[in-house]
Scaffold this motif. Structure first.
Motif, PDB file in Angstrom:
ATOM      1  N   LEU A 115      -1.227 -12.968  11.958  1.00 14.37           N
ATOM      2  CA  LEU A 115      -0.061 -12.603  11.156  1.00 14.37           C
ATOM      3  C   LEU A 115       0.558 -11.353  11.775  1.00 14.37           C
ATOM      4  N   VAL A 116       1.805 -11.456  12.237  1.00 10.14           N
ATOM      5  CA  VAL A 116       2.511 -10.329  12.851  1.00 10.14           C
ATOM      6  C   VAL A 116       3.584  -9.857  11.877  1.00 10.14           C
ATOM      7  N   LEU A 117       3.483  -8.606  11.430  1.00  7.85           N
ATOM      8  CA  LEU A 117       4.355  -8.084  10.381  1.00  7.85           C
ATOM      9  C   LEU A 117       5.082  -6.835  10.871  1.00  7.85           C
ATOM     10  N   ASP A 118       6.394  -6.828  10.733  1.00  5.49           N
ATOM     11  CA  ASP A 118       7.215  -5.685  11.128  1.00  5.49           C
ATOM     12  C   ASP A 118       7.694  -4.961   9.876  1.00  5.49           C
ATOM     13  N   GLU A 119       7.176  -3.758   9.646  1.00  9.23           N
ATOM     14  CA  GLU A 119       7.527  -2.948   8.476  1.00  9.23           C
ATOM     15  C   GLU A 119       7.404  -3.758   7.175  1.00  9.23           C
ATOM     16  N   PRO A 120       6.250  -4.344   6.901  1.00  6.03           N
ATOM     17  CA  PRO A 120       6.123  -5.214   5.722  1.00  6.03           C
ATOM     18  C   PRO A 120       6.240  -4.487   4.385  1.00  6.03           C
ATOM     19  N   LEU A 121       6.051  -3.166   4.381  1.00  5.80           N
ATOM     20  CA  LEU A 121       6.099  -2.415   3.123  1.00  5.80           C
ATOM     21  C   LEU A 121       7.437  -1.724   2.910  1.00  5.80           C
ATOM     22  N   ASN A 122       8.383  -1.955   3.793  1.00  8.80           N
ATOM     23  CA  ASN A 122       9.701  -1.338   3.665  1.00  8.80           C
ATOM     24  C   ASN A 122      10.394  -1.838   2.398  1.00  8.80           C
ATOM     25  N   GLY A 123      10.747  -0.915   1.508  1.00 10.66           N
ATOM     26  CA  GLY A 123      11.430  -1.289   0.278  1.00 10.66           C
ATOM     27  C   GLY A 123      10.516  -1.700  -0.854  1.00 10.66           C
ATOM     28  N   VAL A 124       9.206  -1.649  -0.629  1.00 13.77           N
ATOM     29  CA  VAL A 124       8.240  -2.050  -1.659  1.00 13.77           C
ATOM     30  C   VAL A 124       7.812  -0.811  -2.446  1.00 13.77           C
ATOM     31  N   ASP A 125       7.734  -0.932  -3.774  1.00 13.62           N
ATOM     32  CA  ASP A 125       7.348   0.206  -4.605  1.00 13.62           C
ATOM     33  C   ASP A 125       5.863   0.520  -4.413  1.00 13.62           C
ATOM     34  N   PRO A 126       5.406   1.720  -4.837  1.00 14.45           N
ATOM     35  CA  PRO A 126       4.013   2.126  -4.590  1.00 14.45           C
ATOM     36  C   PRO A 126       2.967   1.143  -5.100  1.00 14.45           C
ATOM     37  N   VAL A 127       3.178   0.596  -6.293  1.00 17.97           N
ATOM     38  CA  VAL A 127       2.218  -0.378  -6.819  1.00 17.97           C
ATOM     39  C   VAL A 127       2.202  -1.625  -5.936  1.00 17.97           C
ATOM     40  N   GLY A 128       3.383  -2.066  -5.546  1.00 17.76           N
ATOM     41  CA  GLY A 128       3.476  -3.231  -4.673  1.00 17.76           C
ATOM     42  C   GLY A 128       2.835  -2.986  -3.318  1.00 17.76           C
ATOM     43  N   CYS A 129       2.986  -1.762  -2.791  1.00 18.27           N
ATOM     44  CA  CYS A 129       2.360  -1.423  -1.508  1.00 18.27           C
ATOM     45  C   CYS A 129       0.849  -1.573  -1.590  1.00 18.27           C
ATOM     46  N   GLU A 130       0.272  -1.092  -2.674  1.00 18.48           N
ATOM     47  CA  GLU A 130      -1.176  -1.199  -2.824  1.00 18.48           C
ATOM     48  C   GLU A 130      -1.602  -2.656  -2.960  1.00 18.48           C
ATOM     49  N   GLU A 131      -0.807  -3.445  -3.690  1.00 16.82           N
ATOM     50  CA  GLU A 131      -1.128  -4.867  -3.845  1.00 16.82           C
ATOM     51  C   GLU A 131      -1.065  -5.592  -2.503  1.00 16.82           C
ATOM     52  N   LEU A 132      -0.037  -5.309  -1.712  1.00 18.97           N
ATOM     53  CA  LEU A 132       0.090  -5.979  -0.421  1.00 18.97           C
ATOM     54  C   LEU A 132      -0.977  -5.488   0.558  1.00 18.97           C
ATOM     55  N   ASN A 133      -1.303  -4.208   0.513  1.00 19.25           N
ATOM     56  CA  ASN A 133      -2.385  -3.711   1.366  1.00 19.25           C
ATOM     57  C   ASN A 133      -3.705  -4.395   1.020  1.00 19.25           C
ATOM     58  N   ASP A 134      -3.941  -4.597  -0.273  1.00 16.93           N
ATOM     59  CA  ASP A 134      -5.148  -5.327  -0.687  1.00 16.93           C
ATOM     60  C   ASP A 134      -5.130  -6.747  -0.126  1.00 16.93           C
ATOM     61  N   LEU A 135      -3.952  -7.366  -0.131  1.00 15.14           N
ATOM     62  CA  LEU A 135      -3.827  -8.714   0.417  1.00 15.14           C
ATOM     63  C   LEU A 135      -4.127  -8.715   1.914  1.00 15.14           C
ATOM     64  N   PHE A 136      -3.598  -7.728   2.642  1.00 16.01           N
ATOM     65  CA  PHE A 136      -3.853  -7.660   4.085  1.00 16.01           C
ATOM     66  C   PHE A 136      -5.346  -7.485   4.360  1.00 16.01           C
ATOM     67  N   ARG A 137      -6.001  -6.657   3.555  1.00 25.24           N
ATOM     68  CA  ARG A 137      -7.442  -6.458   3.736  1.00 25.24           C
ATOM     69  C   ARG A 137      -8.211  -7.750   3.446  1.00 25.24           C
ATOM     70  N   THR A 138      -7.765  -8.471   2.423  1.00 28.09           N
ATOM     71  CA  THR A 138      -8.414  -9.738   2.086  1.00 28.09           C
ATOM     72  C   THR A 138      -8.266 -10.740   3.225  1.00 28.09           C
ATOM     73  N   LEU A 139      -7.075 -10.813   3.797  1.00 25.51           N
ATOM     74  CA  LEU A 139      -6.845 -11.721   4.921  1.00 25.51           C
ATOM     75  C   LEU A 139      -7.731 -11.349   6.106  1.00 25.51           C
ATOM     76  N   ALA A 140      -7.830 -10.047   6.383  1.00 22.80           N
ATOM     77  CA  ALA A 140      -8.675  -9.594   7.490  1.00 22.80           C
ATOM     78  C   ALA A 140     -10.137  -9.931   7.227  1.00 22.80           C
ATOM     79  N   ALA A 141     -10.568  -9.772   5.970  1.00 24.27           N
ATOM     80  CA  ALA A 141     -11.956 -10.079   5.615  1.00 24.27           C
ATOM     81  C   ALA A 141     -12.262 -11.561   5.787  1.00 24.27           C
ATOM     82  N   LYS A 142     -11.234 -12.400   5.703  1.00 26.78           N
ATOM     83  CA  LYS A 142     -11.405 -13.838   5.892  1.00 26.78           C
ATOM     84  C   LYS A 142     -11.342 -14.241   7.363  1.00 26.78           C
TER      85      LYS A 142
END
Length: 217
Positions: free
Chosen positions: A60-87
């Protein structure tokens, strides 16, 4: 999202299943029926991420994936990225917001003007910068008493006192320092309340790399 699945070769029920699954994954399932033009920038980022995930890629190649995302959303997406990496997925993120990478990336590539400055874990890169001693802040009960004693440690380059009870150290070899300091604190009743390196963030390391790159060869 079903159109994107179709472009990836999925049809009918499978395209619908994948679309519904990724919308749930990126937190947009409850808003799926709204026109995209009504979405905020952060919501559109989630939709684009879902489109990238619909075919379950290994990379998965992501360019500025958190741009425009609110702080809560940033944490949710970071959790998703970590989950994907763990898989076992490889997640490559490009970002100029360096502090976002502190808790997200396990390996970092620092690039400036098309030139690779360094790569590795943040700790590995920081340790490589031996021309910039590690800065460590220690809060303790008797800073004036132990400051001169700390200078006897081989790894300590300098010590300064910052009232009321902090010491600022420059450390040449972090690994050796932490080993030496553990023994030192136990044997000298140092009453240490806190010990923290102050220049190990992604931004600090990048600044050091830029400074090094600017020096004439």
């Amino acid at each position: 999202m079903r159109v994107t699945a179709g472009l990836r070769g999925f049809t009918g029920a499978e395209a619908r299943r994948r679309a519904e699954s990724v919308l749930e994954t990126v937190g947009m399932a409850k808003r799926a029926d709204r026109p995209v033009r009504t979405y905020s920038k952060g919501m559109r980022q989630r939709i684009k991420l879902g489109q990238a995930l619909v075919h379950d890629p290994d990379l998965l190649v992501l360019d500025e994936p958190l741009n425009g995302v609110d702080p809560v959303g940033c944490e949710e997406l970071n959790d998703l990225f970590r989950t994907l990496a763990a898989k076992g997925k490889a997640v490559l993120v490009s970002s100029h917001i360096l502090h976002e990478m502190d808790q997200l990336a396990d390996r970092i590539l620092f690039i400036c003007r098309g030139k690779l400055l360094a790569s590795g874990s943040l700790a590995e890169i920081r340790d490589m910068l031996d021309d910039h001693p590690l800065k460590v802040r220690i809060s303790c009960g008797s800073p004036r008493r132990i400051a001169p004693q700390l200078l006897t440690l081989e790894s300590v380059k300098s010590v300064s006192i910052e009232p009321p009870c902090d010491l600022l150290l420059e450390v040449q070899n972090p690994g050796r320092f932490y080993a030496e300091f553990g023994e030192f604190a136990a044997g000298n009743d140092a009453q240490v309340h806190r010990l923290k390196a102050t220049d190990t963030s992604t931004e600090a390391v990048f600044d050091y790399l830029m400074e090094r790159a600017a020096r004439p060869e």
